[in-house]
Design a protein around this motif. Structure first.
Motif, PDB file in Angstrom:
ATOM      1  N   ASP A 138      30.058  41.051  76.681  1.00  0.00           N
ATOM      2  CA  ASP A 138      29.365  41.404  75.451  1.00  0.00           C
ATOM      3  C   ASP A 138      30.061  42.560  74.727  1.00  0.00           C
ATOM      4  N   GLY A 139      30.718  43.439  75.486  1.00  0.00           N
ATOM      5  CA  GLY A 139      31.398  44.585  74.890  1.00  0.00           C
ATOM      6  C   GLY A 139      32.821  44.300  74.449  1.00  0.00           C
ATOM      7  N   THR A 140      33.307  43.091  74.700  1.00  0.00           N
ATOM      8  CA  THR A 140      34.663  42.736  74.305  1.00  0.00           C
ATOM      9  C   THR A 140      34.707  42.513  72.793  1.00  0.00           C
ATOM     10  N   PRO A 141      35.637  43.165  72.098  1.00  0.00           N
ATOM     11  CA  PRO A 141      35.728  42.973  70.645  1.00  0.00           C
ATOM     12  C   PRO A 141      35.988  41.511  70.289  1.00  0.00           C
ATOM     13  N   TRP A 142      35.376  41.061  69.203  1.00  0.00           N
ATOM     14  CA  TRP A 142      35.448  39.659  68.808  1.00  0.00           C
ATOM     15  C   TRP A 142      36.860  39.168  68.547  1.00  0.00           C
ATOM     16  N   GLY A 143      37.751  39.974  68.093  1.00  0.00           N
ATOM     17  CA  GLY A 143      39.097  39.512  67.778  1.00  0.00           C
ATOM     18  C   GLY A 143      39.938  39.180  68.994  1.00  0.00           C
ATOM     19  N   SER A 160      39.284  33.546  71.033  1.00  0.00           N
ATOM     20  CA  SER A 160      39.008  32.511  70.039  1.00  0.00           C
ATOM     21  C   SER A 160      37.557  32.058  70.203  1.00  0.00           C
ATOM     22  N   ASP A 161      37.043  31.333  69.215  1.00  0.00           N
ATOM     23  CA  ASP A 161      35.677  30.815  69.316  1.00  0.00           C
ATOM     24  C   ASP A 161      35.509  29.952  70.559  1.00  0.00           C
ATOM     25  N   ALA A 162      36.507  29.136  70.854  1.00  0.00           N
ATOM     26  CA  ALA A 162      36.439  28.261  72.034  1.00  0.00           C
ATOM     27  C   ALA A 162      36.410  29.084  73.318  1.00  0.00           C
TER      28      ALA A 162
END
Length: 143
Positions: free
Chosen positions: A98-103, A106-108
């Motif tokens: 949950d704390g991992t940055p979104w960038g 990938s979405d997959a």
């Protein structure tokens, strides 16, 4: 009346079951016959497996998050060390995910990571049901 700082309690460093803690207020020991919230069993007959940010052991009763300390989990729920370790590991990994940055994924990759965590959670719920037996009903609430 005195100065405003006259009524401030000194800081206190005490012994917690799993290490030292600091508190602005001295924690008084429980006297004989006085109920200690730490020794109170879960409220109700349902235990929810439900993650929330910063929670390491995602177990809740009718009134909120259950204590995460292994000693309490062993004493009040009768859980074994391996299950306690697995629950704590799952919560830690979920917090990391949950704390991992979104960038960074990938979405997959995100979808797969959450599916993997969901599968592990379902396995842990089954293990909880086996160890708790008929004392509590375990309900899984995915995030």
């Amino acid at each position: 009346m005195g100065n405003p700082g006259d009524h401030v309690l000194p800081p206190h460093l005490g012994d917690y079951p799993n290490g030292a803690y600091w508190s602005a207020v001295r924690v008084e020991p429980v006297t004989e016959g006085e109920e200690d919230d730490y020794d109170v069993p879960p409220i109700g007959d349902v235990i929810h497996f439900m993650w929330d940010y910063t929670v390491n052991v995602p177990l809740w009763d009718a009134e909120g998050l259950l204590p995460e300390e292994p000693e309490w989990l062993r004493r009040q729920l009768g859980l074994g060390n391996k299950l306690i370790e697995a629950l704590t590991d799952w919560g830690s990994r979920m917090n990391h995910l949950d704390g991992t940055p979104w960038g960074q994924k990938s979405d997959a990759e995100w979808e797969q990571a959450y599916r993997d965590m969901d599968a592990r959670a379902r396995d842990l719920v089954e293990r909880l049901r086996r160890e708790l037996g008929t004392r509590y009903r375990v309900v899984y609430k995915p995030w």
